[in-house]
Design a protein around this motif. Structure first.
Motif, mmCIF file in Angstrom:
data_model
loop_
_atom_site.group_PDB
_atom_site.id
_atom_site.type_symbol
_atom_site.label_atom_id
_atom_site.label_comp_id
_atom_site.label_asym_id
_atom_site.label_seq_id
_atom_site.Cartn_x
_atom_site.Cartn_y
_atom_site.Cartn_z
ATOM 1 N N SER A 16 -16.174 -13.566 3.355
ATOM 2 C CA SER A 16 -15.906 -12.753 4.541
ATOM 3 C C SER A 16 -15.305 -13.635 5.619
ATOM 4 O O SER A 16 -15.888 -14.667 5.974
ATOM 5 C CB SER A 16 -17.197 -12.116 5.064
ATOM 6 O OG SER A 16 -17.751 -11.235 4.101
ATOM 7 N N GLY A 21 -18.162 -13.615 -3.079
ATOM 8 C CA GLY A 21 -17.327 -12.973 -2.081
ATOM 9 C C GLY A 21 -17.096 -13.892 -0.893
ATOM 10 O O GLY A 21 -17.797 -14.897 -0.727
ATOM 11 N N TYR A 50 -13.580 -9.729 -2.191
ATOM 12 C CA TYR A 50 -14.760 -9.054 -2.739
ATOM 13 C C TYR A 50 -15.251 -9.826 -3.955
ATOM 14 O O TYR A 50 -14.451 -10.291 -4.777
ATOM 15 C CB TYR A 50 -14.430 -7.632 -3.135
ATOM 16 C CG TYR A 50 -14.179 -6.697 -1.973
ATOM 17 C CD1 TYR A 50 -15.238 -6.284 -1.168
ATOM 18 C CD2 TYR A 50 -12.899 -6.242 -1.689
ATOM 19 C CE1 TYR A 50 -15.018 -5.419 -0.097
ATOM 20 C CE2 TYR A 50 -12.667 -5.387 -0.623
ATOM 21 C CZ TYR A 50 -13.729 -4.979 0.167
ATOM 22 O OH TYR A 50 -13.497 -4.134 1.216
ATOM 23 N N GLY A 70 -10.104 -12.032 3.189
ATOM 24 C CA GLY A 70 -11.361 -11.543 2.640
ATOM 25 C C GLY A 70 -11.282 -11.350 1.126
ATOM 26 O O GLY A 70 -10.244 -10.963 0.588
ATOM 27 N N LYS A 95 -16.518 -8.864 -6.675
ATOM 28 C CA LYS A 95 -16.098 -8.279 -7.943
ATOM 29 C C LYS A 95 -14.656 -8.623 -8.308
ATOM 30 O O LYS A 95 -14.256 -8.500 -9.474
ATOM 31 C CB LYS A 95 -16.267 -6.762 -7.893
ATOM 32 C CG LYS A 95 -15.368 -6.070 -6.875
ATOM 33 C CD LYS A 95 -15.567 -4.560 -6.885
ATOM 34 C CE LYS A 95 -14.640 -3.872 -5.883
ATOM 35 N NZ LYS A 95 -14.810 -2.399 -5.898
ATOM 36 N N ASN A 96 -13.883 -9.050 -7.288
ATOM 37 C CA ASN A 96 -12.478 -9.399 -7.533
ATOM 38 C C ASN A 96 -12.250 -10.903 -7.642
ATOM 39 O O ASN A 96 -11.107 -11.355 -7.664
ATOM 40 C CB ASN A 96 -11.595 -8.832 -6.409
ATOM 41 C CG ASN A 96 -11.598 -7.316 -6.383
ATOM 42 O OD1 ASN A 96 -11.784 -6.678 -7.408
ATOM 43 N ND2 ASN A 96 -11.390 -6.756 -5.203
ATOM 44 N N ASN A 97 -13.335 -11.660 -7.682
ATOM 45 C CA ASN A 97 -13.231 -13.119 -7.770
ATOM 46 C C ASN A 97 -13.576 -13.580 -9.186
ATOM 47 O O ASN A 97 -14.754 -13.712 -9.540
ATOM 48 C CB ASN A 97 -14.174 -13.781 -6.770
ATOM 49 C CG ASN A 97 -14.039 -15.293 -6.750
ATOM 50 O OD1 ASN A 97 -13.353 -15.880 -7.580
ATOM 51 N ND2 ASN A 97 -14.718 -15.930 -5.802
#
Length: 220
Positions: free
Chosen positions: A188, A186, A176, A174, A178-180
């Motif tokens: 899932s 994102g 997020y 997974g 904001k972390n890509n």
């Protein structure tokens, strides 16, 4: 009108397939089960414990096979009781791997029903050694002996058996948004037993395909 022979063979076919309505080929995996001595004694000794293992594995098999209509086989995990160990369960898998006899079992399952040593915190994992011997370790980490025979512990154990069949944890994939840093999107992972066995009771297409592909390899 059916002849006596036709009726006879129909009955045989019914008896063979009633637990496997699709008539699929059955693939068995033998688990050498070793458990903490205190836990086995709590549940009535070795003979009673073996009966309870039968119940546990029946639950695992039902949960496993009902989880996908994509399976090409009927899968059956069979417990082979390998005795008890004293002391801490930490590192027991390495001890039993040393003299593992592949003529008697295909992989190892270490059960620890209670935390009676300081290094026995809750843990569920499965991995292989350099010889390819897979070991699933279930350490319940409870103060009182865990009755995994009458609750839904079979779900988590099935998840670890999924690793034995070479399926990875999906929760690790997974992302997020904001972390890509690449495109800010994102991701899932598919809903699957390998994402969370406590929340989901189905195998995703990815997991089912792997389980089918390695079905005949007892020691992946």
């Amino acid at each position: 009108m059916k002849t006596a022979a036709a009726v006879f063979f129909s009955l045989i076919f019914f008896c063979l397939c009633r637990g496997n309505p699709a008539g699929k080929e059955v693939v068995e995996y033998r688990a050498l089960v070793v458990a903490d001595k205190a836990g086995v004694e709590h549940f009535g000794g070795e003979e009673e414990y073996k009966k309870k293992l039968g119940i546990l594995f029946d639950n695992i098999n039902a949960f496993w096979n009902k989880g996908s209509d994509k399976f090409e086989y009927e899968f059956k995990f069979v417990p082979v009781f390998g005795g008890t160990y004293g002391g801490s369960s930490a590192g027991q898998e390495n001890r039993y791997r040393k003299d593992f006899d592949l003529s008697k079992a295909d992989f190892l399952l270490v059960l620890d029903h209670m935390k009676d040593h300081g290094d026995e915190g809750e843990a569920y994992y499965c991995g292989e050694d350099s010889n390819g011997i897979a070991a699933a370790v279930i350490r319940f980490g409870t103060d009182e002996p865990k009755d995994c025979f009458s609750d839904e512990s079979y779900r988590s154990i099935a998840h670890e058996f999924g690793h034995y069949r070479l399926v990875t944890d999906l929760y690790a994939s997974g992302v997020y948004a904001k972390n890509n840093p690449v495109n800010g999107e994102g991701f899932s992972p598919a809903l699957c037993i390998m994402l969370s066995a406590s929340h989901y009771d189905k195998w995703c297409a990815y997991a089912a395909a792997i389980i089918n592909h390695v079905a005949k390899s007892k020691v992946p």
